[in-house]
Write a protein that holds these residues in place. Structure first.
Motif, PDB file in Angstrom:
ATOM      1  N   VAL A  42       4.036  36.030   3.885  1.00 55.88           N
ATOM      2  CA  VAL A  42       5.148  36.948   3.654  1.00 55.88           C
ATOM      3  C   VAL A  42       6.382  36.283   4.254  1.00 55.88           C
ATOM      4  O   VAL A  42       6.267  35.360   5.067  1.00 55.88           O
ATOM      5  CB  VAL A  42       4.903  38.352   4.266  1.00 55.88           C
ATOM      6  CG1 VAL A  42       3.867  39.106   3.458  1.00 55.88           C
ATOM      7  CG2 VAL A  42       4.484  38.270   5.731  1.00 55.88           C
ATOM      8  N   TYR A  43       7.545  36.748   3.817  1.00 61.95           N
ATOM      9  CA  TYR A  43       8.781  36.053   4.178  1.00 61.95           C
ATOM     10  C   TYR A  43       9.799  37.011   4.775  1.00 61.95           C
ATOM     11  O   TYR A  43      10.069  38.072   4.214  1.00 61.95           O
ATOM     12  CB  TYR A  43       9.360  35.362   2.940  1.00 61.95           C
ATOM     13  CG  TYR A  43       8.424  34.297   2.405  1.00 61.95           C
ATOM     14  CD1 TYR A  43       8.484  33.000   2.891  1.00 61.95           C
ATOM     15  CD2 TYR A  43       7.444  34.618   1.453  1.00 61.95           C
ATOM     16  CE1 TYR A  43       7.601  32.031   2.435  1.00 61.95           C
ATOM     17  CE2 TYR A  43       6.567  33.652   0.985  1.00 61.95           C
ATOM     18  CZ  TYR A  43       6.643  32.357   1.479  1.00 61.95           C
ATOM     19  OH  TYR A  43       5.770  31.403   1.035  1.00 61.95           O
ATOM     20  N   GLN A  44      10.366  36.614   5.928  1.00 62.68           N
ATOM     21  CA  GLN A  44      11.399  37.447   6.562  1.00 62.68           C
ATOM     22  C   GLN A  44      12.726  36.687   6.578  1.00 62.68           C
ATOM     23  O   GLN A  44      12.791  35.550   7.060  1.00 62.68           O
ATOM     24  CB  GLN A  44      10.992  37.822   7.988  1.00 62.68           C
ATOM     25  CG  GLN A  44      11.972  38.825   8.594  1.00 62.68           C
ATOM     26  CD  GLN A  44      11.579  39.292   9.975  1.00 62.68           C
ATOM     27  OE1 GLN A  44      11.033  38.520  10.756  1.00 62.68           O
ATOM     28  NE2 GLN A  44      11.859  40.546  10.274  1.00 62.68           N
ATOM     29  N   CYS A  56      17.881  31.469   4.977  1.00 65.43           N
ATOM     30  CA  CYS A  56      16.546  30.956   5.265  1.00 65.43           C
ATOM     31  C   CYS A  56      15.540  32.100   5.317  1.00 65.43           C
ATOM     32  O   CYS A  56      15.922  33.261   5.471  1.00 65.43           O
ATOM     33  CB  CYS A  56      16.646  30.273   6.633  1.00 65.43           C
ATOM     34  SG  CYS A  56      15.108  29.767   7.369  1.00 65.43           S
ATOM     35  N   PHE A  57      14.262  31.772   5.154  1.00 61.27           N
ATOM     36  CA  PHE A  57      13.194  32.744   5.386  1.00 61.27           C
ATOM     37  C   PHE A  57      12.182  32.157   6.357  1.00 61.27           C
ATOM     38  O   PHE A  57      11.855  30.968   6.268  1.00 61.27           O
ATOM     39  CB  PHE A  57      12.441  33.065   4.084  1.00 61.27           C
ATOM     40  CG  PHE A  57      13.217  33.903   3.114  1.00 61.27           C
ATOM     41  CD1 PHE A  57      13.236  35.284   3.233  1.00 61.27           C
ATOM     42  CD2 PHE A  57      13.933  33.318   2.086  1.00 61.27           C
ATOM     43  CE1 PHE A  57      13.940  36.067   2.323  1.00 61.27           C
ATOM     44  CE2 PHE A  57      14.640  34.090   1.168  1.00 61.27           C
ATOM     45  CZ  PHE A  57      14.647  35.468   1.295  1.00 61.27           C
ATOM     46  N   ILE A 261      17.677  43.556   9.165  1.00 55.10           N
ATOM     47  CA  ILE A 261      17.966  42.841   7.919  1.00 55.10           C
ATOM     48  C   ILE A 261      16.844  43.147   6.917  1.00 55.10           C
ATOM     49  O   ILE A 261      17.093  43.631   5.830  1.00 55.10           O
ATOM     50  CB  ILE A 261      18.082  41.316   8.153  1.00 55.10           C
ATOM     51  CG1 ILE A 261      19.111  40.996   9.251  1.00 55.10           C
ATOM     52  CG2 ILE A 261      18.415  40.587   6.846  1.00 55.10           C
ATOM     53  CD1 ILE A 261      20.554  41.277   8.900  1.00 55.10           C
ATOM     54  N   SER A 262      15.613  42.864   7.307  1.00 59.11           N
ATOM     55  CA  SER A 262      14.444  43.204   6.485  1.00 59.11           C
ATOM     56  C   SER A 262      13.156  42.882   7.231  1.00 59.11           C
ATOM     57  O   SER A 262      13.113  41.958   8.027  1.00 59.11           O
ATOM     58  CB  SER A 262      14.461  42.413   5.172  1.00 59.11           C
ATOM     59  OG  SER A 262      13.204  42.498   4.520  1.00 59.11           O
ATOM     60  N   ASN A 268       8.197  37.886  -4.118  1.00 57.45           N
ATOM     61  CA  ASN A 268       9.053  38.482  -5.146  1.00 57.45           C
ATOM     62  C   ASN A 268      10.130  39.370  -4.547  1.00 57.45           C
ATOM     63  O   ASN A 268      11.288  39.334  -4.957  1.00 57.45           O
ATOM     64  CB  ASN A 268       8.229  39.301  -6.143  1.00 57.45           C
ATOM     65  CG  ASN A 268       7.355  38.411  -6.997  1.00 57.45           C
ATOM     66  OD1 ASN A 268       7.560  37.185  -7.025  1.00 57.45           O
ATOM     67  ND2 ASN A 268       6.381  39.002  -7.663  1.00 57.45           N
ATOM     68  N   GLN A 269       9.730  40.157  -3.542  1.00 53.57           N
ATOM     69  CA  GLN A 269      10.699  41.026  -2.870  1.00 53.57           C
ATOM     70  C   GLN A 269      11.700  40.212  -2.071  1.00 53.57           C
ATOM     71  O   GLN A 269      12.866  40.572  -1.983  1.00 53.57           O
ATOM     72  CB  GLN A 269       9.961  41.970  -1.915  1.00 53.57           C
ATOM     73  CG  GLN A 269       9.612  43.308  -2.510  1.00 53.57           C
ATOM     74  CD  GLN A 269       8.688  44.072  -1.573  1.00 53.57           C
ATOM     75  OE1 GLN A 269       7.477  43.943  -1.669  1.00 53.57           O
ATOM     76  NE2 GLN A 269       9.262  44.813  -0.644  1.00 53.57           N
ATOM     77  N   ALA A 270      11.232  39.107  -1.489  1.00 50.46           N
ATOM     78  CA  ALA A 270      12.122  38.245  -0.700  1.00 50.46           C
ATOM     79  C   ALA A 270      13.222  37.700  -1.605  1.00 50.46           C
ATOM     80  O   ALA A 270      14.404  37.703  -1.237  1.00 50.46           O
ATOM     81  CB  ALA A 270      11.336  37.110  -0.055  1.00 50.46           C
ATOM     82  N   PHE A 271      12.837  37.271  -2.792  1.00 51.45           N
ATOM     83  CA  PHE A 271      13.808  36.701  -3.737  1.00 51.45           C
ATOM     84  C   PHE A 271      14.877  37.729  -4.109  1.00 51.45           C
ATOM     85  O   PHE A 271      16.050  37.389  -4.274  1.00 51.45           O
ATOM     86  CB  PHE A 271      13.073  36.196  -4.989  1.00 51.45           C
ATOM     87  CG  PHE A 271      13.926  35.359  -5.889  1.00 51.45           C
ATOM     88  CD1 PHE A 271      14.250  34.051  -5.548  1.00 51.45           C
ATOM     89  CD2 PHE A 271      14.420  35.875  -7.083  1.00 51.45           C
ATOM     90  CE1 PHE A 271      15.048  33.271  -6.379  1.00 51.45           C
ATOM     91  CE2 PHE A 271      15.212  35.097  -7.917  1.00 51.45           C
ATOM     92  CZ  PHE A 271      15.523  33.797  -7.569  1.00 51.45           C
ATOM     93  N   GLU A 272      14.471  38.994  -4.209  1.00 50.04           N
ATOM     94  CA  GLU A 272      15.405  40.079  -4.535  1.00 50.04           C
ATOM     95  C   GLU A 272      16.477  40.266  -3.463  1.00 50.04           C
ATOM     96  O   GLU A 272      17.538  40.797  -3.735  1.00 50.04           O
ATOM     97  CB  GLU A 272      14.648  41.411  -4.673  1.00 50.04           C
ATOM     98  CG  GLU A 272      13.634  41.448  -5.792  1.00 50.04           C
ATOM     99  CD  GLU A 272      14.292  41.540  -7.153  1.00 50.04           C
ATOM    100  OE1 GLU A 272      15.133  42.441  -7.327  1.00 50.04           O
ATOM    101  OE2 GLU A 272      13.991  40.694  -8.015  1.00 50.04           O
ATOM    102  N   LEU A 273      16.166  39.847  -2.239  1.00 49.74           N
ATOM    103  CA  LEU A 273      17.111  40.033  -1.135  1.00 49.74           C
ATOM    104  C   LEU A 273      18.264  39.024  -1.197  1.00 49.74           C
ATOM    105  O   LEU A 273      19.285  39.197  -0.545  1.00 49.74           O
ATOM    106  CB  LEU A 273      16.394  39.882   0.219  1.00 49.74           C
ATOM    107  CG  LEU A 273      15.332  40.932   0.566  1.00 49.74           C
ATOM    108  CD1 LEU A 273      14.565  40.511   1.818  1.00 49.74           C
ATOM    109  CD2 LEU A 273      15.991  42.297   0.798  1.00 49.74           C
ATOM    110  N   LEU A 274      18.089  37.959  -1.987  1.00 51.93           N
ATOM    111  CA  LEU A 274      19.099  36.893  -2.019  1.00 51.93           C
ATOM    112  C   LEU A 274      20.344  37.301  -2.806  1.00 51.93           C
ATOM    113  O   LEU A 274      20.260  38.088  -3.730  1.00 51.93           O
ATOM    114  CB  LEU A 274      18.489  35.617  -2.617  1.00 51.93           C
ATOM    115  CG  LEU A 274      17.442  34.948  -1.737  1.00 51.93           C
ATOM    116  CD1 LEU A 274      16.713  33.857  -2.520  1.00 51.93           C
ATOM    117  CD2 LEU A 274      18.090  34.341  -0.496  1.00 51.93           C
TER     118      LEU A 274
END
Ligand code: C2E
Ligand code: CA
Ligand code: CA
Ligand code: CA
Length: 274
Positions: A42-44, A56-57, A261-262, A268-274
């Motif tokens: 998972v990515y933060q 960055c993640f 921030i998140s 997929n959700q991480a990409f949406e945050l960009l």
């Protein structure tokens, strides 16, 4: 009287045997988990004040077990380390992160990068550099898209190897971050012992900001200033509120990460945050 003294020992021996066999079972489960592809990343996001965007993640490991549900890395990382499995799982983590960042870069974010947590056991393994080289060339990932997060315990365990390995990583084009600064036996000396490009300040500092606001704030300001003098970018971990974010901006922190921030999320959700 004899019984009273013997019984507890017998009990402990039985208990230890039981724990040992449970441990072995758990290690077996972890090994099967790798084969069954139950490990996930998972990515933060990490947010930059100057650039006013996510730059960055951090990748964080999860075990999505059919039997136990979602298992936190805190439950099993040490078992992976003790059993030596961390090398194999660690390779998978680096490979997965390398493929993910290459994909995101192709999809329109050529400057984005991912940080990967690297265990001391991995970093100090004599095959580590060649493993990393192999993964980078297999995945075609740009070395500057990866940053390895390392804790200071590496220096305590083997300072010479740590310095050699971090230098080799830098030569390959992979940057490093000192993780969890401010925990354990942290001292300022660690900052100049290894050539880190990033300093991640542990979230325990934030609690102190609230209890003894002025002093903790001065300490944090000093750390940011020393790191900056060493050419290191500071990342404050565990930011949960707007007030914390604003105070950290004032204190000069470069970047922040945290639930404000998140939370860490699937790709997929991480990409949406960009
Ligand atoms: P860490 O490297 O210090 O990672 C930060 C941890 O803080 C993560 O927990 C993250 O979910 C959590 N966190 C982030 N923002 C906040 C916040 O605002 N508030 C609070 N309370 N917590 C926040 P997680 O994902 O459970 O990981 C725990 C630890 O497990 C990590 O600490 C790291 O030491 C280890 N770990 C995780 N993934 C990996 C991995 O891929 N490889 C290795 N070797 N270790 C990993
Ligand atoms: Ca980390
Ligand atoms: Ca950390
Ligand atoms: Ca930690």
């Amino acid at each position: 009287a004899r019984r009273l003294t013997e019984a507890p020992y017998a009990f402990f021996t039985e208990e230890l045997k039981r724990l040992d066999s449970e441990r072995k079972l758990f290690v077996k489960e972890l090994s099967a988990a790798l084969d069954r592809q139950e490990f996930k990343l998972v990515y933060q996001p990490i947010y930059s004040f100057r650039e006013d965007r996510i730059v960055c993640f951090e990748s964080l490991l999860r075990w999505d077990s059919s039997e136990f549900g979602m298992v936190s890395p805190l439950e099993f990382i040490s078992l992976l380390e003790e059993s030596g499995m961390i090398l194999e799982v660690g390779d998978w983590i680096i490979q997965e992160a390398a493929m993910q960042i290459s994909k995101w870069r192709r999809e329109g974010y050529p400057e984005l990068y991912i940080t990967v947590n690297v265990s001391v056991k991995q970093l100090l393994d004599e095959t580590f550099i060649s493993r990393v080289q192999h993964i980078v060339s297999e995945t075609n990932a740009s070395p500057d898209s990866l940053v390895f997060e390392i804790t200071e315990s590496v220096v305590v365990e083997d300072r010479e190897t740590a310095l050699l390995t971090v230098t080799k990583l830098n030569d390959l084009g992979i940057s490093t971050a000192l993780d969890d600064f401010g925990t354990g036996y942290s001292s300022l000396a660690i900052l100049s012992l290894l050539p880190f490009q990033y300093l991640k300040v542990d979230r325990s500092f934030l609690d102190d900001l609230y209890s003894r606001e002025s002093q903790a704030a001065s300490v944090l300001k000093g750390i940011v200033s020393i790191a900056s003098g060493l050419g290191q970018v500071t990342i404050m971990e565990g930011v949960e509120t707007k007030a914390q974010m604003e105070l950290l901006k004032e204190l000069g922190a470069d970047r922040i990460q945290g639930y404000y921030i998140s939370k860490p999320v699937p790709p997929n959700q991480a990409f949406e945050l960009l």
